[in-house]
Scaffold this motif. Structure first.
Motif, short mmCIF file in Angstrom:
data_model
loop_
_atom_site.label_atom_id
_atom_site.label_comp_id
_atom_site.label_asym_id
_atom_site.label_seq_id
_atom_site.Cartn_x
_atom_site.Cartn_y
_atom_site.Cartn_z
N UNK A 30 78.75 3.65 23.75
CA UNK A 30 79.11 3.64 25.16
C UNK A 30 80.61 3.81 25.38
N UNK A 31 80.94 4.41 26.50
CA UNK A 31 82.36 4.55 26.87
C UNK A 31 82.90 3.24 27.46
N UNK A 32 82.04 2.26 27.65
CA UNK A 32 82.48 0.97 28.17
C UNK A 32 83.15 0.19 27.04
N UNK A 33 84.47 0.17 27.07
CA UNK A 33 85.22 -0.43 25.97
C UNK A 33 84.89 -1.91 25.79
N UNK A 34 84.71 -2.64 26.89
CA UNK A 34 84.41 -4.06 26.79
C UNK A 34 83.08 -4.29 26.08
N UNK A 35 82.11 -3.45 26.37
CA UNK A 35 80.82 -3.57 25.69
C UNK A 35 80.96 -3.28 24.20
N UNK A 36 81.70 -2.22 23.87
CA UNK A 36 81.88 -1.88 22.45
C UNK A 36 82.56 -3.03 21.71
N UNK A 65 70.90 14.44 22.97
CA UNK A 65 70.34 14.27 24.30
C UNK A 65 71.47 13.91 25.23
N UNK A 66 71.27 14.20 26.49
CA UNK A 66 72.30 13.85 27.46
C UNK A 66 72.37 12.35 27.59
N UNK A 67 73.56 11.82 27.69
CA UNK A 67 73.74 10.37 27.78
C UNK A 67 74.26 10.01 29.17
N UNK A 68 73.48 9.25 29.90
CA UNK A 68 73.87 8.89 31.26
C UNK A 68 74.70 7.63 31.26
N UNK A 69 75.87 7.69 31.83
CA UNK A 69 76.77 6.53 31.91
C UNK A 69 76.99 6.18 33.37
N UNK A 70 76.78 4.96 33.70
CA UNK A 70 76.93 4.54 35.09
C UNK A 70 78.39 4.50 35.49
N UNK A 71 78.64 4.72 36.78
CA UNK A 71 80.02 4.67 37.25
C UNK A 71 80.63 3.29 37.06
N UNK A 72 79.78 2.26 36.92
CA UNK A 72 80.30 0.91 36.70
C UNK A 72 80.89 0.73 35.32
N UNK A 73 80.79 1.74 34.47
CA UNK A 73 81.30 1.64 33.10
C UNK A 73 82.76 2.04 33.01
N UNK A 74 83.43 2.20 34.10
CA UNK A 74 84.82 2.66 34.06
C UNK A 74 85.67 1.77 33.18
N UNK A 75 86.43 2.42 32.33
CA UNK A 75 87.29 1.65 31.44
C UNK A 75 88.50 1.11 32.19
N UNK A 76 88.85 1.78 33.25
CA UNK A 76 90.00 1.34 34.05
C UNK A 76 89.53 1.22 35.49
N UNK A 77 89.77 0.13 36.11
CA UNK A 77 89.30 -0.05 37.48
C UNK A 77 90.06 0.88 38.41
N UNK A 78 89.43 1.28 39.54
CA UNK A 78 90.08 2.21 40.46
C UNK A 78 91.47 1.74 40.91
N UNK A 79 91.65 0.42 41.03
CA UNK A 79 92.94 -0.05 41.52
C UNK A 79 94.05 0.14 40.49
N UNK A 80 93.65 0.25 39.21
CA UNK A 80 94.65 0.42 38.16
C UNK A 80 94.78 1.88 37.72
N UNK A 81 94.00 2.78 38.34
CA UNK A 81 94.05 4.18 37.94
C UNK A 81 95.40 4.80 38.27
N UNK A 82 95.86 5.63 37.36
CA UNK A 82 97.13 6.32 37.55
C UNK A 82 96.83 7.81 37.68
#
Length: 890
Positions: free
Chosen positions: A845-851, A20-37
């Protein structure tokens, strides 16, 4: 078949079973926008594109993963990693990535179309339709969206409307790549139109290998076998040894009418040569070959554990096999679901001699549902959950908790949209109400001392002296005690209930109970006595027997003959001295010879050659040849049950031999997955002892085990495992082999956990969440593979969360599965579904902190402490919000 985006883009067909399709919220980002490269992400993205260009999907996945790690807020790498995963046959992960990309860039139609394709490839047509509808809301005249939406509607049973939308997409798109109406033409059995469609697309330069398969199927069904052979050769020239070409070859050589081209064994070899695949056309082509070759049992065995129940052709061949083998009640259920997916089922029934008349009554009965397509999502929900829902209520009946069963059926009735399913419940309710009335009289009579309540539980003689609705007090030579009413054998229970002088309707209900427990002589006496006292019950009796036999009630009703209910036609044959054997009427002497495995040659009976006997379905057991029916009846007794031994397990079942082999194969794959989930830990068993699985065919087998082992708390369950035993048990609660396999793997997961983490004292949600996690598996054509998405749990939790009716997270964490099973079966189903969903989410989940937090929680539980999940997830409100968003996207 392989999915290609309308407009011409080529997509390699992945071979995944269910997801099934798995919906992941944008808040689940593993890297915050300020740290994105973004610079590093773009470099990795370019490397991924290069890998895709050189057909290196594994390298592409690695590169796109690096891009995501560098900038998880950029949608493109998520989408392209999904594309790469599709090319490596990993649809589950692909859809997760597409959904993430859609969440980050909602306006991107391309991502929605890619996800829609993935859902279609796995026969998840309702979800695919939702994606296409989203596209159409934004752009009502978009040809690609119309084509996809029409395609989904066809497969949901709304064939003509779906074809009309596809016609419009072709008119608007004016491109040969929009010639995708095969499914619609196949549903209507318009083989000439399907052939023309494929040939026009090929002539238009569309490179899809699937076109050659569609063309060959159309030609074969028209009887144009030489042209089909030539079409295969043309396909080889254009597409080489592609999967679709192998399937085309298998379809042609699996047709007995093809004359010299017919080769059933060669057909199956072609399918095997196609490689690992779970796409329905591969499984269905295999099933068709087996059925047409007369290997009907093998067809049934293949589809009952490996086919998708959301695919029309799978349901058609499964139902046809059940019909051919005389399993008429089972066939009606299967073909009813097939009819829901295709209003043109009668056209397909014409392909199997004798089947059309059987299907005609089903077609007429379900025709009224055709106008309900506007409520398609609700009907789809019912189709996905009805089996488990009814199974839970019927288990209450088997436990003699009739008043609860009545209440549950009345509650269910108010939620149903399908008029046919409403009718099924309305017919069943009076029967269960009759049982409830009889039980109330029995309890009252016991408490008044009005009957001699001497009985037997197992081998123990006792006297019932007092009772509640669910439990009775007893005395015996050595003292006294309490037992649940469910400990009584149905025949014993009915004898006691008769002493309380039930009314005719109540006596009829008891007859239904005895019949379903396999006590046919007792049931017939109860029915006959009830009808004698109230003649109006004759119509109820005819309806009940018709339902159980899967046949329409004959004019004038069923008649009795030598202890059985038969049609007048059957009675006439029986009076002539004929007997039914393998679907034909023969003399007793002929049956005796056939059952011994003899065959007739020039009018004389001679021993059949072993190969011929095996081909005809005969079995050799204890040095004696016997028919498959006799063999399965014998092996259906627990003392002669099938046994399979694997590296780590002993599997014992009295269901079927094929099921024993499937379970043995599956449980070893599951063992490796259990081991991986528990960090490489394995059970430590004394000596050469192995874990044992007991898979019981009927509830009565399961009841006996519970009684003998004093496991009254588990009488309402589908199975259980205990920490003090290496034996787990389960029974075929839903009469569905796929779900029976899920039950056994679920219970096997419990046992594995007990053995590798003996110090753990898990809460109920966690124990059931881990066990349901392993219900998610499928067949890839070669072996079982796990994707951990439980298709039987998902519809319950997804629907509840979308309707804001789910069990809140804090209540879930404090819930008790066994208590719910024994008090509220419908809430128990939702509880199990949410347990699966929470464990699946926190594991995947792709949310590393949750895992990482979940892994820390699991380690704490394994160590013997009893922590709350909230100790590791302090923001409970956010966790629940994220979890619900995740699940409602499934």
């Amino acid at each position: 078949m392989p999915i290609t985006l309308p407009g011409g883009e080529k997509v390699t067909e992945p071979h995944m079973h269910r997801l099934a399709a798995v919906a992941l919220a944008a808040s689940f980002l593993l890297v915050s926008p300020t740290l994105a490269d973004r610079g590093a992400a773009e470099q990795a993205y370019r490397e991924g594109e290069a890998a895709m260009a050189r057909s290196d999907p594994n390298g592409a996945q690695s590169a796109f993963s690096r891009a995501i790690e560098a900038d998880a807020g950029w949608a493109a790498p998520w989408a392209m990693r999904g594309r790469a995963k599709m090319m490596t046959s990993n649809y589950a992960a692909a859809v997760e990535d597409y959904t993430k990309a859609i969440g980050l860039e909602p306006g991107n139609a391309q991502y929605l179309m890619w996800r829609c394709q993935s859902l279609m490839a796995m026969d998840l047509w309702a979800q695919a339709a939702e994606d296409a509808e989203t596209l159409l809301k934004a752009s009502p005249a978009m040809p690609q969206a119309l084509s996809l939406h029409g395609w989904a509607l066809v497969n949901l049973g709304d064939v003509d409307r779906g074809l009309a939308e596809q016609d419009k997409s072709i008119e608007l798109g004016k491109n040969a790549s929009f010639l995708l109406r095969f499914d619609g033409y196949f549903r209507k059995a318009d083989w000439a139109a399907a052939t023309r469609e494929a040939e026009q697309a090929i002539a238009g330069g569309v490179p899809r290998p699937a076109l050659h398969f569609y063309r060959v199927v159309g030609l074969v069904e028209q009887g144009k076998y030489t042209e089909a052979r030539d079409a295969i050769q043309q396909g080889v020239q254009r597409a080489g040894n592609a999967l679709e070409i192998n399937l085309a070859q298998a379809y042609l050589t699996g047709a007995p009418a093809a004359g010299a081209l017919y080769d059933a064994d060669g057909s199956i070899r072609s399918i095997s040569g196609a490689g690992s695949t779970t796409i329905s056309p591969a499984i269905n082509t295999h099933a068709r070959t087996l059925f047409l070759a007369g290997r009907v049992h093998e067809c049934l065995e293949l589809l009952s554990t490996k086919g998708r129940r959301t695919n029309f052709d799978t349901l058609f061949w499964l139902g046809a096999s059940q019909w051919k083998l005389g399993q008429f009640a089972e066939s009606r259920v299967t073909l009813s679901d097939a009819r829901r997916l295709n209003p043109y089922i009668l056209k397909h029934a014409e392909r199997v001699e004798g089947l059309k008349d059987f299907v005609a009554s089903i077609d007429k009965e379900l025709a009224g549902e055709g106008g309900q397509q506007a409520d398609r999502s609700r009907l789809g929900q019912e189709m996905a959950t009805h089996l488990l829902t009814v199974a839970e209520i019927e288990t209450l009946v088997r436990r003699y908790q009739f008043s609860r069963a009545v209440a549950e059926y009345e509650k269910l009735l108010g939620t149903l949209k399908s008029e046919v399913r409403k009718g099924e419940v309305q017919v069943r309710l009076p029967e269960v109400k009759g049982m409830a009335g009889a039980h109330a009289k029995l309890v009252g009579a016991v408490n008044k001392g009005a009957i001699k309540a001497k009985t037997k539980v197992g081998k123990t003689d006792l006297t019932i002296v007092k009772s509640t609705e669910t439990i009775f007090d007893f005395t015996l030579a050595g003292g006294d005690g309490k037992f649940p009413w469910a400990f009584l054998d149905p025949a014993v229970y009915c004898e006691l209930a008769l002493q309380a002088l039930p009314a005719p309707d109540e006596m009829f209900g008891l007859g239904c109970l005895a019949w379903d427990a396999g006590q046919r002589p007792a049931a017939q006496k109860l029915f006959d006595d009830a009808v004698k006292k109230k003649s109006a019950l004759k119509k109820n009796l005819d309806a009940f027997i018709a339902r159980k036999r899967g046949l329409p009630a004959p004019e004038g009703g069923f008649v009795t003959f030598r202890g059985a209910y038969v049609t007048p036609e059957e009675k006439a044959n029986l009076e002539k001295g004929l007997v039914s054997f393998q679907g034909q009427w023969v003399t007793p002497k002929e049956k005796e010879m056939l059952a011994k495995g003899n065959i007739q040659v020039e009018g004389k009976w001679v021993p059949g050659a072993e190969a011929e006997l095996l081909k005809r379905g005969f079995k050799k057991y204890k040095d004696r040849w016997m028919s498959r029916e006799e063999y399965e009846l014998l092996r259906g007794q627990w003392e002669d049950a099938y046994t399979q031994e694997t590296a780590h397990y002993v599997v014992k079942t009295n269901h079927t031999e094929a099921f024993a082999k499937d379970l043995a194969a599956l449980i070893e794959v599951a063992y490796a997955e259990y081991k991986a989930f528990y960090g490489g830990e394995e059970p430590k068993l004394p000596g050469k002892e192995k874990m044992t699985l007991h898979a019981y065919k009927t509830y009565e087998d399961y009841r006996k085990y519970c009684v003998e082992n004093k496991q009254e708390d588990h009488l309402n369950a589908a199975g259980f495992a205990r920490s003090d035993s290496n034996v787990v048990v389960g029974w075929n609660k839903t009469s569905n082999d796929q779900q029976f396999l899920q039950t056994m793997v679920h219970e096997g997961a419990h046992l594995y956990f007990f053995r590798v983490q003996p110090a753990a004292r898990p809460t109920s949600w966690y124990a059931e969440g881990m066990a349901t996690y392993f219900e998610g598996f499928g067949w890839d054509g070669k072996t079982y593979k796990f994707n951990f998405i439980s298709d039987s749990r998902l519809p319950f939790v997804r629907d509840a969360m979308k309707g804001k009716r789910h069990i809140a997270l804090d209540a879930l964490l404090g819930g008790d599965a066994l208590a719910l099973i024994n008090s509220d079966s419908q809430k128990a189903l939702l509880f199990y579904a949410e347990c699966w969903a929470l464990n699946y989410y926190l594991s995947q989940t792709e949310n590393r902190k949750y895992r990482e937090a979940y892994l820390a929680y699991r380690k704490a539980v394994a160590g013997g402490t009893g922590p709350s999940l909230f100790e590791f997830f302090p923001d409970a409100v956010q966790l629940e919000r994220d979890w619900v968003e995740f699940v409602t996207g499934l």
